[in-house]
Design a protein around this motif. Sequence first.
Motif, short mmCIF file in Angstrom:
data_model
loop_
_atom_site.label_atom_id
_atom_site.label_comp_id
_atom_site.label_asym_id
_atom_site.label_seq_id
_atom_site.Cartn_x
_atom_site.Cartn_y
_atom_site.Cartn_z
N LYS A 116 42.56 -28.91 33.21
CA LYS A 116 41.63 -28.78 32.09
C LYS A 116 42.08 -29.62 30.90
CE LYS A 116 39.89 -24.30 33.29
NZ LYS A 116 39.02 -23.30 32.80
N MET A 117 43.40 -29.87 30.84
CA MET A 117 43.94 -30.62 29.71
C MET A 117 45.32 -31.15 30.08
SD MET A 117 44.60 -29.36 25.74
CE MET A 117 44.34 -27.69 26.21
N VAL A 118 45.66 -32.30 29.52
CA VAL A 118 47.00 -32.87 29.65
C VAL A 118 47.41 -33.34 28.25
CG1 VAL A 118 46.14 -35.16 30.30
CG2 VAL A 118 48.46 -34.47 30.94
N THR A 119 48.69 -33.11 27.88
CA THR A 119 49.14 -33.36 26.51
C THR A 119 50.43 -34.19 26.52
OG1 THR A 119 48.22 -31.25 25.79
CG2 THR A 119 49.86 -32.25 24.35
N ILE A 120 50.50 -35.13 25.57
CA ILE A 120 51.74 -35.85 25.31
C ILE A 120 52.05 -35.75 23.82
CG2 ILE A 120 51.49 -37.47 27.24
CD1 ILE A 120 50.55 -39.60 25.18
N ARG A 121 53.31 -35.92 23.48
CA ARG A 121 53.75 -35.99 22.08
C ARG A 121 53.92 -37.47 21.77
NH1 ARG A 121 53.47 -32.87 17.70
NH2 ARG A 121 55.22 -33.12 16.30
N THR A 122 53.32 -37.95 20.69
CA THR A 122 53.35 -39.39 20.40
C THR A 122 53.25 -39.62 18.90
OG1 THR A 122 52.43 -41.52 21.10
CG2 THR A 122 50.84 -39.74 20.66
N ARG A 123 53.12 -40.87 18.53
CA ARG A 123 52.92 -41.26 17.13
C ARG A 123 52.18 -42.59 17.10
NH1 ARG A 123 58.27 -40.41 15.08
NH2 ARG A 123 57.25 -40.50 13.06
N VAL A 178 37.56 -35.69 26.20
CA VAL A 178 37.69 -35.75 24.75
C VAL A 178 39.18 -35.74 24.41
CG1 VAL A 178 37.33 -34.42 22.61
CG2 VAL A 178 35.50 -34.61 24.27
N SER A 179 39.56 -36.51 23.40
CA SER A 179 40.94 -36.47 22.90
C SER A 179 41.03 -35.45 21.77
CB SER A 179 41.36 -37.83 22.34
OG SER A 179 41.37 -38.81 23.35
N ARG A 180 42.08 -34.64 21.84
CA ARG A 180 42.35 -33.69 20.75
C ARG A 180 43.69 -34.07 20.12
NH1 ARG A 180 43.77 -27.51 21.72
NH2 ARG A 180 45.72 -28.51 22.27
N TYR A 181 43.70 -34.21 18.82
CA TYR A 181 44.92 -34.52 18.06
C TYR A 181 45.31 -33.25 17.32
CZ TYR A 181 43.31 -39.26 18.97
OH TYR A 181 42.88 -40.41 19.59
N ASP A 227 50.56 -34.17 18.77
CA ASP A 227 50.20 -33.98 20.17
C ASP A 227 48.85 -34.62 20.41
OD1 ASP A 227 52.49 -32.49 20.63
OD2 ASP A 227 51.47 -30.56 20.56
N LEU A 228 48.75 -35.39 21.47
CA LEU A 228 47.47 -35.93 21.92
C LEU A 228 47.17 -35.26 23.25
CD1 LEU A 228 45.13 -38.12 21.83
CD2 LEU A 228 46.51 -39.22 23.58
N SER A 229 46.06 -34.56 23.30
CA SER A 229 45.62 -33.92 24.54
C SER A 229 44.32 -34.56 24.98
CB SER A 229 45.36 -32.42 24.31
OG SER A 229 46.53 -31.78 23.85
N ILE A 230 44.22 -34.84 26.26
CA ILE A 230 42.94 -35.23 26.82
C ILE A 230 42.44 -34.01 27.57
CG2 ILE A 230 41.70 -36.78 28.38
CD1 ILE A 230 43.87 -38.86 27.89
N MET A 231 41.25 -33.59 27.21
CA MET A 231 40.67 -32.38 27.80
C MET A 231 39.24 -32.65 28.20
SD MET A 231 40.41 -30.22 24.30
CE MET A 231 38.88 -30.16 23.41
N THR A 232 38.71 -31.80 29.05
CA THR A 232 37.31 -31.92 29.43
C THR A 232 36.52 -30.83 28.73
OG1 THR A 232 37.76 -30.64 31.43
CG2 THR A 232 37.73 -33.03 31.65
N VAL A 233 35.34 -31.22 28.27
CA VAL A 233 34.48 -30.28 27.55
C VAL A 233 33.07 -30.34 28.12
CG1 VAL A 233 35.83 -30.50 25.41
CG2 VAL A 233 33.83 -31.96 25.76
N THR A 234 32.32 -29.29 27.87
CA THR A 234 30.92 -29.23 28.26
C THR A 234 30.06 -29.65 27.06
OG1 THR A 234 30.69 -26.93 27.56
CG2 THR A 234 31.39 -27.32 29.85
N PHE A 276 39.29 -34.46 16.76
CA PHE A 276 38.78 -34.76 18.09
C PHE A 276 38.16 -36.15 18.12
CE2 PHE A 276 38.64 -30.19 17.57
CZ PHE A 276 39.23 -29.74 18.73
N GLU A 277 38.25 -36.80 19.28
CA GLU A 277 37.68 -38.12 19.48
C GLU A 277 36.94 -38.16 20.81
OE1 GLU A 277 39.34 -42.55 20.63
OE2 GLU A 277 40.58 -41.30 19.33
N SER A 278 35.73 -38.69 20.76
CA SER A 278 34.95 -38.90 21.97
C SER A 278 34.46 -40.33 21.97
CB SER A 278 33.76 -37.93 22.02
OG SER A 278 32.93 -38.23 23.11
N THR A 279 34.84 -41.09 22.98
CA THR A 279 34.34 -42.46 23.11
C THR A 279 33.33 -42.48 24.25
OG1 THR A 279 36.25 -43.02 24.48
CG2 THR A 279 36.36 -43.63 22.16
N VAL A 280 32.23 -43.18 24.02
CA VAL A 280 31.15 -43.21 25.00
C VAL A 280 30.80 -44.66 25.33
CG1 VAL A 280 28.80 -42.43 25.51
CG2 VAL A 280 30.26 -41.07 23.98
#
Length: 153
Positions: free
Chosen positions: A6-13, A52-55, A67-74, A130-134
């Motif tokens: 449902k989500m994967v997260t990394i710590r970054t800058r 969607v990216s979640r910061y 934290d940058l998480s890529i998650m799926t949303v409805t 949050f970021e959504s690119t289309v």
Amino acid sequence: MVYQLKMVTIRTRNTPEGMASIAALWQDVQQGRLPLLCNSDGQEGQAKLSPVSRYSNYESDETGEYDLSIMTVTPDFFRQMARKVEQGAYKLYDVSDASGNLELCAQKAWQQVWDDTADGNIKRSFIEDFESTVPAKFTPDGLAHCYLYIAVE
């Protein structure tokens, strides 16, 4: 066993190395190595899911770690975010790019956020963005879009 994340997260800058790790993470998702958009057998997951990216978990501001998480949303996620924008909890940035380059589109959107922050036009809360690119092929106007939902005070 078949599974779907449902989500994967990394710590970054926001450094060149950090941007490279974000690009690598997205590539893993898009190529199915991390089963967010499909299950571990490579079969498409639930219909109408969008990545969607979640910061979140900001160390300080855009100059520190986060934290940058890529998650799926409805589709309901976007309706909820529209309500939060109307309520003033978030500011929506909608940036398009005629060339269809999603990376460039996202860079332009974030630059607008950083410029508005520096100019005092917005006061970011640095809680959760949050970021959504289309891609252009999925938009009515045929342009690539980057939608940023920036939490504001």
